[in-house]
Write a protein that holds these residues in place. Structure first.
Motif, PDB file in Angstrom:
ATOM      1  N   UNK A  53       0.868  -1.175   0.000  1.00 47.04           N
ATOM      2  CA  UNK A  53       0.000   0.000   0.000  1.00 47.04           C
ATOM      3  C   UNK A  53       0.905   1.225   0.000  1.00 47.04           C
ATOM      4  N   UNK A  54       0.921   1.954  -1.109  1.00 41.42           N
ATOM      5  CA  UNK A  54       1.796   3.113  -1.279  1.00 41.42           C
ATOM      6  C   UNK A  54       0.954   4.376  -1.181  1.00 41.42           C
ATOM      7  N   UNK A  55       1.218   5.181  -0.181  1.00 44.90           N
ATOM      8  CA  UNK A  55       0.483   6.429  -0.005  1.00 44.90           C
ATOM      9  C   UNK A  55       1.007   7.456  -0.998  1.00 44.90           C
ATOM     10  N   UNK A  56       0.123   7.954  -1.861  1.00 44.94           N
ATOM     11  CA  UNK A  56       0.527   8.859  -2.925  1.00 44.94           C
ATOM     12  C   UNK A  56       0.552  10.315  -2.498  1.00 44.94           C
ATOM     13  N   UNK A  57      -0.026  10.617  -1.334  1.00 47.51           N
ATOM     14  CA  UNK A  57      -0.146  12.011  -0.904  1.00 47.51           C
ATOM     15  C   UNK A  57       0.835  12.375   0.197  1.00 47.51           C
ATOM     16  N   UNK A  58       1.517  11.382   0.769  1.00 49.69           N
ATOM     17  CA  UNK A  58       2.421  11.657   1.879  1.00 49.69           C
ATOM     18  C   UNK A  58       3.470  10.564   1.932  1.00 49.69           C
ATOM     19  N   UNK A  59       4.494  10.756   2.721  1.00 52.39           N
ATOM     20  CA  UNK A  59       5.547   9.764   2.821  1.00 52.39           C
ATOM     21  C   UNK A  59       5.081   8.587   3.662  1.00 52.39           C
ATOM     22  N   UNK A  60       5.110   7.423   3.074  1.00 54.97           N
ATOM     23  CA  UNK A  60       4.725   6.233   3.821  1.00 54.97           C
ATOM     24  C   UNK A  60       4.235   5.140   2.902  1.00 54.97           C
ATOM     25  N   UNK A  61       4.550   3.910   3.256  1.00 56.17           N
ATOM     26  CA  UNK A  61       4.000   2.755   2.567  1.00 56.17           C
ATOM     27  C   UNK A  61       4.089   1.588   3.531  1.00 56.17           C
ATOM     28  N   UNK A  62       3.333   0.549   3.240  1.00 55.01           N
ATOM     29  CA  UNK A  62       3.304  -0.581   4.149  1.00 55.01           C
ATOM     30  C   UNK A  62       3.080  -1.847   3.360  1.00 55.01           C
ATOM     31  N   UNK A  63       3.508  -2.975   3.902  1.00 54.04           N
ATOM     32  CA  UNK A  63       3.236  -4.272   3.315  1.00 54.04           C
ATOM     33  C   UNK A  63       2.150  -4.958   4.127  1.00 54.04           C
ATOM     34  N   UNK A  64       1.149  -5.488   3.433  1.00 58.53           N
ATOM     35  CA  UNK A  64       0.027  -6.151   4.093  1.00 58.53           C
ATOM     36  C   UNK A  64       0.050  -7.617   3.687  1.00 58.53           C
ATOM     37  N   UNK A  65       0.169  -8.524   4.646  1.00 61.35           N
ATOM     38  CA  UNK A  65       0.210  -9.949   4.340  1.00 61.35           C
ATOM     39  C   UNK A  65      -1.189 -10.457   4.029  1.00 61.35           C
ATOM     40  N   UNK A  66      -1.221 -11.601   3.334  1.00 63.88           N
ATOM     41  CA  UNK A  66      -2.509 -12.190   2.981  1.00 63.88           C
ATOM     42  C   UNK A  66      -3.403 -12.371   4.199  1.00 63.88           C
ATOM     43  N   UNK A  67      -4.637 -11.935   4.091  1.00 68.99           N
ATOM     44  CA  UNK A  67      -5.588 -12.048   5.192  1.00 68.99           C
ATOM     45  C   UNK A  67      -5.561 -10.882   6.154  1.00 68.99           C
ATOM     46  N   UNK A  68      -4.604  -9.956   5.975  1.00 70.65           N
ATOM     47  CA  UNK A  68      -4.496  -8.817   6.883  1.00 70.65           C
ATOM     48  C   UNK A  68      -5.325  -7.646   6.371  1.00 70.65           C
ATOM     49  N   UNK A  69      -5.813  -6.839   7.296  1.00 76.16           N
ATOM     50  CA  UNK A  69      -6.686  -5.709   6.963  1.00 76.16           C
ATOM     51  C   UNK A  69      -5.903  -4.403   6.996  1.00 76.16           C
ATOM     52  N   UNK A  70      -6.377  -3.430   6.226  1.00 77.80           N
ATOM     53  CA  UNK A  70      -5.829  -2.080   6.292  1.00 77.80           C
ATOM     54  C   UNK A  70      -6.959  -1.098   6.058  1.00 77.80           C
ATOM     55  N   UNK A  71      -6.733   0.137   6.451  1.00 75.21           N
ATOM     56  CA  UNK A  71      -7.765   1.168   6.442  1.00 75.21           C
ATOM     57  C   UNK A  71      -7.338   2.330   5.557  1.00 75.21           C
ATOM     58  N   UNK A  72      -8.267   2.812   4.723  1.00 72.89           N
ATOM     59  CA  UNK A  72      -8.099   4.041   3.955  1.00 72.89           C
ATOM     60  C   UNK A  72      -9.273   4.934   4.315  1.00 72.89           C
ATOM     61  N   UNK A  73      -9.030   5.949   5.162  1.00 76.25           N
ATOM     62  CA  UNK A  73     -10.137   6.771   5.636  1.00 76.25           C
ATOM     63  C   UNK A  73     -11.141   5.916   6.390  1.00 76.25           C
ATOM     64  N   UNK A  74     -12.415   6.008   6.003  1.00 70.96           N
ATOM     65  CA  UNK A  74     -13.468   5.241   6.669  1.00 70.96           C
ATOM     66  C   UNK A  74     -13.650   3.852   6.074  1.00 70.96           C
ATOM     67  N   UNK A  75     -12.914   3.539   5.013  1.00 68.43           N
ATOM     68  CA  UNK A  75     -13.080   2.254   4.332  1.00 68.43           C
ATOM     69  C   UNK A  75     -12.013   1.268   4.782  1.00 68.43           C
ATOM     70  N   UNK A  76     -12.419   0.029   5.015  1.00 68.42           N
ATOM     71  CA  UNK A  76     -11.479  -1.016   5.406  1.00 68.42           C
ATOM     72  C   UNK A  76     -11.424  -2.090   4.322  1.00 68.42           C
TER      73      UNK A  76
END
Length: 293
Positions: A53-76
């Motif tokens: 998950x590469x954030x295009x608006x700020x510095x930061x990215x993360x790796x999400x393993x299979x089955x793991x959840x992540x959040x973008x604003x109010x959406x998961x």
């Protein structure tokens, strides 16, 4: 490998080789109606067992393993993937014995951490990358990578034979050269969108690797994308007046090749060193287009 993002409502959104863009804009693959989310908020790319998950608006990215959840604003979202059936697509024959290649990358050397240990070789002598119907053997000493669909190669005097298992669609090396490349500079690096044949792939290159590819694909005139660019010009573009060393450049080239290969591109084929060294190019098709957004 088939992968997708599952929303909290249970909707599954395919995560193709080009990834998906999440944001407020209607032009995004996934639209999130949340004022805290930017118009183009994040790019999600499949990377084998994980998604990036590469954030295009700020510095930061993360790796999400299979089955793991992540959040973008109010959406998961939850990253899920279909596990491919077991079985090696390629074999390496050495001294009359066959060794199956499992996964996308295999290291060969005398070191105990190598996947294929051959005592007569240096600790880490080569890295074998499997990409679709081709195998790229990245020599880690002095030689340039060898790309082949099958056949033999000498590694420090030891013959390795690459053998495909099962039926293969015929392919040629030239079919792996991109016909179109789109460059997007993001806060922590560069996103490349590459078209090979009818397939679009996207890859995130962190800062140094991104700077290298920018120097190769957007060189100072009169050079053009696809030309061999002198090492001094590359180092100046990457490091400015402070310059850099050939060792730093070689390390960055190796890591950039690895990043491209992880995205399903033939990294050692695309980033090529000139015979004898001294210059480098990003290989593209003769009629390819290169643009920046």
């Amino acid at each position: 490998m088939t992968s997708w993002l599952r929303t909290s409502a249970g909707v599954r959104i395919p995560l193709g080789t080009g990834g998906v863009v999440i944001g407020r804009s209607s032009a995004c693959t996934i639209v999130v109606d949340d004022p805290e989310v930017s118009r183009r908020h994040a790019l999600v790319l499949p990377t084998g067992d994980c998604c990036q998950v590469i954030l295009l608006h700020t510095r930061g990215d993360t790796l999400v393993e299979g089955g793991a959840a992540f959040q973008i604003g109010s959406a998961s979202f939850v990253y899920e993937q279909e596990v491919p059936p077991p079985g090696a697509r390629w074999m390496i024959r050495v001294g009359g014995l066959n060794y199956p290649i499992h996964g996308a990358t295999v290291t060969i050397g005398s070191g105990e951490d190598s996947d294929l240990i051959i005592d007569e070789l240096p600790e880490v002598a080569a890295v074998v990358h499997v990409v679709d119907h081709l195998v790229a053997i990245d020599m880690l000493q002095n030689d340039e990578p060898v790309v082949l669909a099958a056949g033999r190669v000498l590694l420090h005097g030891i013959e390795l034979e690459i053998i495909p298992t099962g039926d293969r669609e015929p392919t040629t090396v030239s079919e792996q050269f991109p016909s179109a490349v789109i460059i997007e500079v993001v806060p922590k690096g560069v996103v490349l969108r590459v078209r090979v044949g009818v397939t679009d792939r996207a890859v995130f290159l962190p800062q140094a690797r991104g700077d290298l590819v920018l120097a190769l694909l957007r060189p100072v005139a009169p050079a053009h994308a696809g030309d061999f660019i002198d090492d001094d010009a590359i180092l100046a573009a990457m490091h400015g007046r402070a310059g850099g060393t050939r060792q730093q450049l070689n390390v960055t080239i190796h890591r950039a090749r690895m990043s491209l290969t992880s995205a399903g591109l033939v990294g050692p084929l695309l980033i090529q060193r000139a015979p004898g060294g001294g210059s480098t190019r990003f290989r593209i098709a003769s009629n390819a287009t290169v643009s920046q957004i």
